[in-house]
Scaffold this motif. Structure first.
Motif, short mmCIF file in Angstrom:
data_model
loop_
_atom_site.label_atom_id
_atom_site.label_comp_id
_atom_site.label_asym_id
_atom_site.label_seq_id
_atom_site.Cartn_x
_atom_site.Cartn_y
_atom_site.Cartn_z
N GLU A 314 71.11 33.31 -47.53
CA GLU A 314 71.41 34.71 -47.83
C GLU A 314 71.82 35.47 -46.57
O GLU A 314 72.74 36.29 -46.59
CB GLU A 314 70.19 35.38 -48.47
CG GLU A 314 70.46 36.76 -49.07
CD GLU A 314 71.26 36.70 -50.35
OE1 GLU A 314 71.75 37.76 -50.79
OE2 GLU A 314 71.41 35.60 -50.93
N ARG A 344 67.86 41.91 -46.61
CA ARG A 344 68.51 41.39 -47.82
C ARG A 344 67.93 40.03 -48.20
O ARG A 344 67.74 39.74 -49.39
CB ARG A 344 70.02 41.29 -47.58
CG ARG A 344 70.79 40.64 -48.72
CD ARG A 344 72.29 40.69 -48.48
NE ARG A 344 72.99 39.83 -49.41
CZ ARG A 344 74.32 39.70 -49.49
NH1 ARG A 344 75.09 40.42 -48.69
NH2 ARG A 344 74.87 38.87 -50.37
N THR A 347 64.56 40.76 -49.97
CA THR A 347 64.63 41.34 -51.31
C THR A 347 65.36 40.43 -52.30
O THR A 347 64.96 40.33 -53.46
CB THR A 347 65.32 42.71 -51.27
OG1 THR A 347 66.62 42.57 -50.68
CG2 THR A 347 64.52 43.70 -50.45
N ASN A 348 66.43 39.76 -51.85
CA ASN A 348 67.29 39.03 -52.77
C ASN A 348 66.95 37.55 -52.89
O ASN A 348 67.59 36.85 -53.65
CB ASN A 348 68.75 39.16 -52.34
CG ASN A 348 69.33 40.52 -52.68
OD1 ASN A 348 68.64 41.52 -52.61
ND2 ASN A 348 70.59 40.56 -53.03
N ARG A 352 62.68 38.40 -55.11
CA ARG A 352 63.18 38.10 -56.45
C ARG A 352 62.46 36.91 -57.06
O ARG A 352 62.01 36.96 -58.22
CB ARG A 352 64.69 37.83 -56.39
CG ARG A 352 65.32 37.57 -57.78
CD ARG A 352 66.77 37.18 -57.65
NE ARG A 352 66.92 35.91 -56.94
CZ ARG A 352 67.93 35.64 -56.12
NH1 ARG A 352 68.86 36.53 -55.88
NH2 ARG A 352 68.00 34.45 -55.53
N TYR A 374 63.71 44.70 -60.17
CA TYR A 374 64.51 43.84 -59.29
C TYR A 374 65.50 44.72 -58.53
O TYR A 374 66.35 45.38 -59.15
CB TYR A 374 65.26 42.78 -60.10
CG TYR A 374 64.39 41.69 -60.66
CD1 TYR A 374 64.11 40.55 -59.91
CD2 TYR A 374 63.84 41.78 -61.93
CE1 TYR A 374 63.30 39.53 -60.42
CE2 TYR A 374 63.04 40.78 -62.45
CZ TYR A 374 62.78 39.66 -61.69
OH TYR A 374 61.98 38.66 -62.20
N ASP A 376 67.81 43.81 -56.21
CA ASP A 376 68.87 43.05 -55.56
C ASP A 376 70.18 43.85 -55.45
O ASP A 376 70.74 44.01 -54.37
CB ASP A 376 69.14 41.76 -56.34
CG ASP A 376 67.90 40.90 -56.49
OD1 ASP A 376 66.82 41.45 -56.81
OD2 ASP A 376 67.99 39.68 -56.30
N TYR A 377 70.68 44.33 -56.59
CA TYR A 377 71.95 45.05 -56.58
C TYR A 377 71.86 46.32 -55.75
O TYR A 377 72.75 46.61 -54.94
CB TYR A 377 72.37 45.39 -58.02
CG TYR A 377 73.58 46.30 -58.09
CD1 TYR A 377 74.86 45.77 -58.06
CD2 TYR A 377 73.44 47.68 -58.17
CE1 TYR A 377 75.98 46.60 -58.11
CE2 TYR A 377 74.54 48.52 -58.21
CZ TYR A 377 75.81 47.97 -58.18
OH TYR A 377 76.91 48.80 -58.21
N GLU A 379 69.95 47.13 -53.26
CA GLU A 379 69.84 46.89 -51.82
C GLU A 379 71.20 46.54 -51.22
O GLU A 379 71.58 47.07 -50.17
CB GLU A 379 68.85 45.76 -51.57
CG GLU A 379 68.64 45.41 -50.11
CD GLU A 379 67.84 46.46 -49.35
OE1 GLU A 379 67.85 46.41 -48.11
OE2 GLU A 379 67.21 47.32 -50.00
N THR A 394 75.35 39.89 -56.93
CA THR A 394 73.91 39.93 -57.20
C THR A 394 73.63 39.98 -58.69
O THR A 394 72.58 39.51 -59.14
CB THR A 394 73.26 41.14 -56.52
OG1 THR A 394 73.78 42.36 -57.09
CG2 THR A 394 73.53 41.15 -55.02
N ARG A 397 73.28 36.54 -60.13
CA ARG A 397 71.98 35.93 -59.84
C ARG A 397 70.88 36.57 -60.68
O ARG A 397 69.92 35.90 -61.08
CB ARG A 397 71.69 36.01 -58.35
CG ARG A 397 72.63 35.13 -57.53
CD ARG A 397 72.31 35.12 -56.05
NE ARG A 397 72.77 36.31 -55.37
CZ ARG A 397 74.01 36.48 -54.91
NH1 ARG A 397 74.92 35.55 -55.10
NH2 ARG A 397 74.35 37.58 -54.26
N LEU A 398 70.98 37.86 -60.95
CA LEU A 398 70.00 38.52 -61.82
C LEU A 398 70.15 38.04 -63.26
O LEU A 398 69.17 37.98 -64.00
CB LEU A 398 70.16 40.03 -61.72
CG LEU A 398 69.70 40.65 -60.40
CD1 LEU A 398 70.11 42.12 -60.31
CD2 LEU A 398 68.19 40.52 -60.22
#
Length: 681
Positions: A314, A344, A347-348, A352, A374, A376-377, A379, A394, A397-398
């Protein structure tokens, strides 16, 4: 999603046997590699190699649960030691059982353990083509093994999944592009409905989550604000401040009050249990349950190595994408350094996966309702831009996370509905200070010659890291001190400067919404401000980067002032050009409510909005932002299964969405333990 009922499953499946064989073969290969590259490790023959691999698997299966329990009881520092030394201890114990296998020192065994873990991770990655299916399969197998009986297996549970900051138009476009297969399938084949809902000013996580989880939207004028009664700045993602905000709002009947669990939120929704939830975190003790679940993942041979490799990937992805923006001169853009790359990765990847494991654990035990956030997006979009490829990536991935939760739900002891929502949207544009060469605090200082205290740095990511560190704290006094020190360092990094008696003005940024306070106990009116700093309001109103200024007037009540017009909010009377015309039909009602709050600043300052592109300018160092008016930050989404009723009328305000979600729970037979009367708090 309507999950399957409890089904009869064999104790051992063909797939399980295949995974055992694959794991054993991977262990043999890993030990062979370690024997080849480490001069201090000697395995005399191929049969000893086969026996050592078998012993490693057997000892690991027996010892690993003990290590997990011990690290959860002792504290988060032990969890980290487990990740670093646990595999080595297992390998060392296994090697002592096999004659003909020798190691010169524990450090050789440690190196061998890491080589084995890395090799196992590479083999697992190659077998799964780098997709999250392996993680999903692990959680599904765990659900099958540890599924518990519940008293009401026919009663459906609900998992509320918040995709932080995802705008309705962005999700709809991604669905039209068929890049989100899980949600697309739910809509095409499962009858799910996607609708837009509108968070009122300010469209930011604390205001929206307070409304969604507790049914109250007043009292939160921004992500952070100057509290006149306390004489300091409140920041909603700091534990003590989040607890104070929730204390003021809760009536004990929040969304999660009847047997619910809150995971990774700012507020608890009056849940019976909260994990990684800011308002319930205390530095003096942490969650043994969180530590146990984190230790379970880290204790797996591919757990810590998998997280580490994912985090490194990442970081590499972020650095490549950041350099690509600079090389192609993509505008607008902001600074994306190594610090953000690390945040990142936390968090991602780490957060997650941990959130998903925590939700799966609740489903294993049949928890009736869970709300998880979540980030992710949100951030990535803050720093890359809300419509940039890395932000949209992101969402893919979510979507895999939703597929994972769907698979776990199919093995859970009760059926589950999966409801997906966002708390607000995002807008994009050049940073105010970059575009105009001066930040809002400096503008106010120039116009007043006053002592200005500025609070404009972005701190959302630091709060999430602090929550993770703090909730893993606990255990003995030594590890508690280490955890407390680490969490306090993160808090200090995100803490606002102290407002001293020498400060005249406090200027805060919350996306493209600025808040200007006089550092005193009473709120100043337009007339007060004009007497004290006559150039302040005219100077702000006529700045090219400012769309309007909202203020309370002694004579006229709440007013919105623009460069060539005034909008009186009490009766919507406009003199000259309406300063709210570019901001949509609901701007007047939103500002009337916001300006009328006792917590409102002396001046609300909203950036201008481009009529063609919808771009705004954040007063923080963010390319993607939310908190004010303009663009898509006020356009959130709700995705619900067909048997849960979505009202025909528009959903305006997080408090209205709260009522919709509570109705879902009541429709499914929950909330039986919640009195209609105000509960004791």
């Amino acid at each position: 999603m309507t999950a399957g009922q409890t089904v009869s499953t064999p104790l051992v499946r063909t797939g399980d046997l295949g995974r055992i064989v694959a794991t054993y073969v991977s262990s043999v290969l890993a030990l062979a590699i370690a024997d080849a590259v480490l001069p201090g490790l000697r395995i005399s023959s191929f049969p000893q190699l086969l026996a050592a691999a078998a012993a490693t698997l057997l000892v690991g299966a027996l010892v690993r649960p003990l290590l997990v329990a011990a690290s959860a009881a002792i504290g988060w520092f032990a969890v980290l030691l487990l990740a670093v030394l646990g595999q080595a201890a297992i390998l060392a114990l296994a090697l002592t059982l096999i004659p003909g296998v020798e190691a010169d020192s524990f450090w050789v065994v440690l190196a061998a353990a890491w080589i084995a873990a890395a090799a196992a991770t590479i083999v697992a990655w190659l077998c799964s083509s780098g997709t999250p299916e392996a993680f999903t399969a692990t959680l599904v197998r765990r659900t099958r093994r540890r599924r518990t009986k519940v008293d009401d297996p026919e009663a459906p549970g609900v998992i509320f999944v918040q995709l932080d900051g995802v705008p309705f138009p962005v999700l709809r476009w991604q669905l039209m592009a068929a890049t989100l297969p899980t949600m697309g399938r739910w809509i095409r084949e499962g009858g799910y409905r996607l609708v837009e809902w509108t968070p009122v000013l300010p469209p930011t996580t604390p205001a929206s989550q307070l409304g969604i989880l507790h049914g109250r939207i007043d009292g939160v004028p921004a992500f952070r604000w100057y509290d006149r009664a306390l004489g300091r700045v409140l920041v909603s993602n700091r534990a003590a401040d989040a607890a104070e905000i929730e204390r003021r709002a809760t009536d004990g009947r929040g969304l999660l009050a009847d047997g619910g669990v809150s995971i990774s939120n700012l507020f608890s929704g009056d849940a019976e249990r909260s994990v990684l939830t800011m308002s319930k975190i205390e530095l003096k003790r942490g969650s043994a349950d969180t530590r146990r679940r984190a230790a379970w993942y880290l204790a797996r041979p591919d757990g810590f190595a998998g997280s580490l490799s994912g985090a490194i990937a990442e970081i590499a992805r972020e650095r490549f994408e950041s350099r690509r923006q600079r090389r192609r001169d993509v505008l607008p853009r902001g600074h994306r350094g190594w610090l953000f790359a690390g945040m990142r990765a936390v968090t991602n990847v780490v957060l997650r996966d941990l959130n998903t494991a925590l939700v799966a654990e609740e489903m294993i035990h049949g928890t009736r309702v869970v709300y998880v956030d979540y980030v992710d997006y949100d951030e990535v979009a803050h720093h890359a831009g809300s419509l940039r490829p890395e932000s949209l990536g992101t969402l893919d991935r979510l979507d895999h996370v939703l597929a994972c939760l769907e698979a776990v739900a199919a093995e859970a002891p009760r059926p589950y509905r999966l409801v997906v929502l966002s708390d607000h949207g995002q807008s994009q544009g050049a940073i105010f200070a970059d575009r105009y060469g001066i930040d809002l605090a400096a503008v106010c200082s120039q116009l007043t010659a006053a002592q200005v205290e500025a609070v404009q740095q972005s701190v959302e990511g630091w709060g999430r890291l602090n929550g993770l560190l703090t909730d893993l704290a606990g255990g003995g006094s030594g590890t508690r001190r280490v955890a407390r020190d680490a969490a306090l360092r993160v808090q200090d990094r995100s803490a606002p400067p102290a407002v001293t008696t020498a400060s005249d003005l406090v200027v805060l940024g919350s996306g493209n919404l600025g808040l200007v306070y006089a550092a005193e106990e009473r709120r100043l009116t337009m007339e007060d401000i004009t007497d004290r700093w006559p150039a302040l309001i005219p100077g702000l109103v006529n700045h090219d980067g400012i769309g309007f200024v909202a203020v309370m007037s002694t004579e006229h009540g709440p007013l919105v002032l623009g460069p060539s017009g005034v909008h009186r909010l009490s009766d919507a009377k406009v003199t000259g050009d309406d300063p709210l015309a570019p901001f949509g039909p609901h701007a007047s009602a939103d500002l009337l409510r916001a300006v009328s709050m006792p917590e409102a600043p002396d001046l609300y300052v909203n950036s201008s909005v481009d009529r063609d592109t919808g771009e705004v300018s954040a007063f923080e160092g963010l390319v993607g932002c939310h908190g004010g008016l303009g663009g898509w930050q006020g356009r959130a989404m709700l995705l619900a299964p067909p048997d849960l009723v979505i009202p025909d009328h528009p959903i305006r305000g997080a408090d209205a969405l709260h009522r919709v979600l509570v109705a879902y729970l009541e429709q499914l037979g929950q909330r039986s333990g919640i009195s209609r009367d105000t509960a004791d708090v």
